[in-house]
Design an enzyme around this catalytic site. Structure first.
Site, PDB file in Angstrom:
ATOM      1  N   GLY A  89      -2.116   4.008 -16.341  1.00 15.82           N
ATOM      2  CA  GLY A  89      -1.603   4.884 -15.154  1.00 15.82           C
ATOM      3  C   GLY A  89      -1.736   4.382 -13.855  1.00 15.82           C
ATOM      4  N   LYS A 112       0.757   0.433  -3.025  1.00 12.83           N
ATOM      5  CA  LYS A 112      -0.085   0.088  -4.046  1.00 12.83           C
ATOM      6  C   LYS A 112      -1.359  -0.086  -3.074  1.00 12.83           C
ATOM      7  CE  LYS A 112      -0.597  -3.761  -7.195  1.00 12.83           C
ATOM      8  NZ  LYS A 112       0.619  -4.922  -8.048  1.00 12.83           N
ATOM      9  N   ASP A 124     -11.770   1.388  -7.587  1.00 15.72           N
ATOM     10  CA  ASP A 124     -11.935   2.107  -6.380  1.00 15.72           C
ATOM     11  C   ASP A 124     -10.583   2.538  -5.805  1.00 15.72           C
ATOM     12  OD1 ASP A 124     -10.719  -0.377  -5.603  1.00 15.72           O
ATOM     13  OD2 ASP A 124     -12.389  -1.385  -4.546  1.00 15.72           O
ATOM     14  N   GLY A 125      -9.278   1.989  -6.328  1.00 20.60           N
ATOM     15  CA  GLY A 125      -8.179   2.492  -5.870  1.00 20.60           C
ATOM     16  C   GLY A 125      -7.474   1.887  -4.730  1.00 20.60           C
ATOM     17  N   ARG A 175       6.133  -0.947  -1.420  1.00 20.14           N
ATOM     18  CA  ARG A 175       7.174  -1.831  -2.138  1.00 20.14           C
ATOM     19  C   ARG A 175       8.274  -0.746  -2.335  1.00 20.14           C
ATOM     20  NH1 ARG A 175       3.849  -3.706  -7.574  1.00 20.14           N
ATOM     21  NH2 ARG A 175       4.314  -1.544  -8.931  1.00 20.14           N
ATOM     22  N   ARG A 182       8.203   1.707 -16.996  1.00 23.29           N
ATOM     23  CA  ARG A 182       7.681   0.449 -17.722  1.00 23.29           C
ATOM     24  C   ARG A 182       7.591   0.633 -19.310  1.00 23.29           C
ATOM     25  NH1 ARG A 182       3.391  -1.127 -13.756  1.00 23.29           N
ATOM     26  NH2 ARG A 182       3.838   0.261 -12.034  1.00 23.29           N
ATOM     27  N   ASP A 251       2.323  -2.865 -19.615  1.00 27.72           N
ATOM     28  CA  ASP A 251       2.494  -2.079 -18.424  1.00 27.72           C
ATOM     29  C   ASP A 251       3.017  -2.555 -17.183  1.00 27.72           C
ATOM     30  OD1 ASP A 251      -0.050  -3.330 -19.023  1.00 27.72           O
ATOM     31  OD2 ASP A 251      -0.503  -2.631 -17.025  1.00 27.72           O
ATOM     32  N   ASP A 261       4.615  -6.395 -10.330  1.00 25.12           N
ATOM     33  CA  ASP A 261       3.350  -6.797 -10.393  1.00 25.12           C
ATOM     34  C   ASP A 261       2.811  -8.317 -10.254  1.00 25.12           C
ATOM     35  OD1 ASP A 261       2.608  -4.041 -10.335  1.00 25.12           O
ATOM     36  OD2 ASP A 261       1.902  -3.656 -12.047  1.00 25.12           O
TER      37      ASP A 261
END
Ligand code: AMP
Ligand code: MG
Length: 491
Positions: A89, A112, A124-125, A175, A182, A251, A261
């Site tokens: 996720g 992102k 940590d995101g 983006r 996916r 993914d 990615d």
């Protein structure tokens, strides 16, 4: 005068139609968000105002959702280096919403590095400047090369220090993508045996990417074929230009057929089918020449997730039908790849034996340590009766002489005249690619607030096929002192 912030006319079908496929989430508040880059070309194409985007650091860093956004973290699973993770996720990303361009094409606007979400696990995101800029640059390079890709709309620095083997500048990439569906999105629900959800997701994906199939018979099987065809075309175009994605986990495989990615990705300089750049790909699973078979493997995982939809009453039949699609993938890929290779070697006509001619070329290139990109530009010179630049690149001059002679014979049966042929070759064989040493140099300068090398490189890569004066250094391979290249910046 500063422009007011961009207003977005969102139409959020994912949030609306797919409750249960995501977690609503808000971005972290960045201490001092500042716009570093805005993609003016893309923003114009999407009907945005680049000046307004420059005043939208809060929205584009995730600090404050713009009006009409429904920020959410998408659920997905994925096979990572062959091992299945049932829950990945968006752990550091948010889908802000969708926008329609003037032709009615739908795009995701996605951030992102915008902070933790319910899918963050121990992370940590956050994202840091180097990888954000790499993704920005690589996406623009791919787009200019004519390869389907997600693209950066903006890059924002957050004013925060993020720890990645030392303190780094925090950044967020905004983006756009045709969608962020996916293979792993399907796997998430298939792994939980939530087949109605898989069906709902497939219907959504079909409506969005293959609307002509909405009322078709066997639509789920045809949908699988369409995704496979798009991946075949995508991976073929990667191989045409020498691109190694580096992390072809399920993914990171889109349903739309866009490159997504950009982590430890790189372009090969020296031709080598085994080329691997990612420090985490220790077994070479995602090596340059492995990408077609890995794409096939990834599509088999999508096929598995779709089986109960393909034939709800007869498992064996579903397996048979899906297997046909997956087994047909390499043939489909090879056809597309060969057609592109014909163009690269200057053929406008088709003969079955061209496959041998092309394969013989790759055999001749093996172990020659020649620059893949420069070779094809040199071959256009050979098409103009100047074979020296090609021959000079080979250690084994006899081997390439034999190939050049066979090629010259084949050209006699091709309709183009030499000038026309050389010009056509230069339109498909880039002279400027994101060379690893130049990308590293640009990212290192950006760390010290010098964006000039980044902008210069971005400008060069915006037109990769046209030779321009004063840009010689961008067409050269890395100096020997650069050494073997490894990318470490997956995150
Ligand atoms: P990636 O390698 O960027 O394709 O990410 C693989 C998975 O790890 C995705 O589920 C990401 O959301 C998650 N992830 C990567 N980096 C972070 C991070 N810094 N914090 C939280 N999740 C992350
Ligand atoms: Mg990913």
């Amino acid at each position: 005068m500063t422009a007011s912030a961009q207003k977005f006319d969102f139409d959020n079908s994912y949030a609306r139609d797919l409750a249960g496929f995501y977690a609503e989430s808000q971005g972290a508040v960045a201490p001092a968000p500042e716009i570093l880059l805005v993609n003016a070309n893309l923003s114009n194409a999407l009907g945005f105002d680049p000046d307004a985007l420059k005043s939208s650091a809060e929205a584009l860093s995730g600090s404050k959702a713009p009006e009409g956004a429904t920020p959410l973290a998408m659920a997905y699973a994925g096979h990572q280096f062959g091992g299945f993770s049932p829950q990945l996720g968006d752990g550091r990303a948010l889908l802000l919403g969708e926008i329609l361009d003037k032709d009615g094409n739908r795009f995701d606007l996605h951030l992102k590095g915008s902070g933790r979400t319910p899918f963050s696990r121990g992370g940590d995101g956050k994202a840091v400047l180097g990888p954000v800029l790499r993704e920005y640059l690589m996406g623009e390079a791919m787009h200019a090369l004519g390869i389907p890709t997600t693209r950066a709309l903006a890059a924002v620095t957050t004013g925060e220090t993020v720890y990645r083997e030392g303190g780094k500048k925090g950044a967020v990439l905004a983006r756009v993508a045709a969608s962020h569906l996916r293979v792993g999105t399907f796997q998430f629900f298939a792994a939980r045996q939530e087949w109605e959800k898989v069906r709902q997701l497939a219907n959504y994906a079909i409506a969005r990417h293959d609307p002509d199939l909405v009322n078709a018979e066997n639509k789920y099987l045809t949908f699988l074929t369409r995704v496979a065809d798009r991946q075949a075309a995508l991976v073929a175009s990667w191989l045409h230009v020498g691109f190694v994605h580096g992390v072809m986990n399920t993914d990171n495989v889109t349903i739309s057929g866009e490159t997504i990615d950009f982590g430890p990705c790189a372009f090969i300089d020296t031709y080598d089918a085994q080329a691997v750049f990612s420090s985490i790909d220790r077994n070479g699973r995602y090596a340059f020449g492995n990408q077609p078979t890995i794409a096939q493997w990834n599509l088999a995982r999508l096929a598995e997730a779709l089986l109960p939809l393909i034939d709800p009453d007869d498992d064996d039949n579903a397996v048979r039908l899906a297997t046909n699609v997956i087994e047909g993938f390499i043939g489909r890929y090879t056809d597309i790849w060969l057609q592109g290779m014909r163009a690269k070697i200057g053929l406008a006509s088709v003969e079955v034996e061209d496959a041998d001619l092309v394969n013989d070329l790759f055999t001749a290139m093996e172990s020659q340590e020649l620059d893949y990109t420069r070779f094809f530009r040199a071959l256009a010179q050979a098409a103009l009766a100047n074979p020296t630049p090609v021959t000079d690149m080979f250690k084994d001059k006899a081997a390439i002489a034999v190939w050049l002679a066979t090629w010259a014979e084949r050209l006699m049966r091709d309709p183009q005249d030499p000038t026309e042929r050389a010009a056509a070759m230069d339109k498909v064989n880039p002279i400027y690619i994101p060379r690893n040493h130049l990308v590293e140099e640009a990212l290192a300068a950006a760390e010290t607030d010098d964006m000039a090398p980044f902008h210069a490189l971005l400008d060069v890569l915006a037109d990769p096929f046209t030779k321009r004066d004063g840009l010689d250094k961008y067409a050269l391979p890395a100096p020997a002192s650069f050494g073997p290249f490894k990318t470490f910046c997956g995150t």
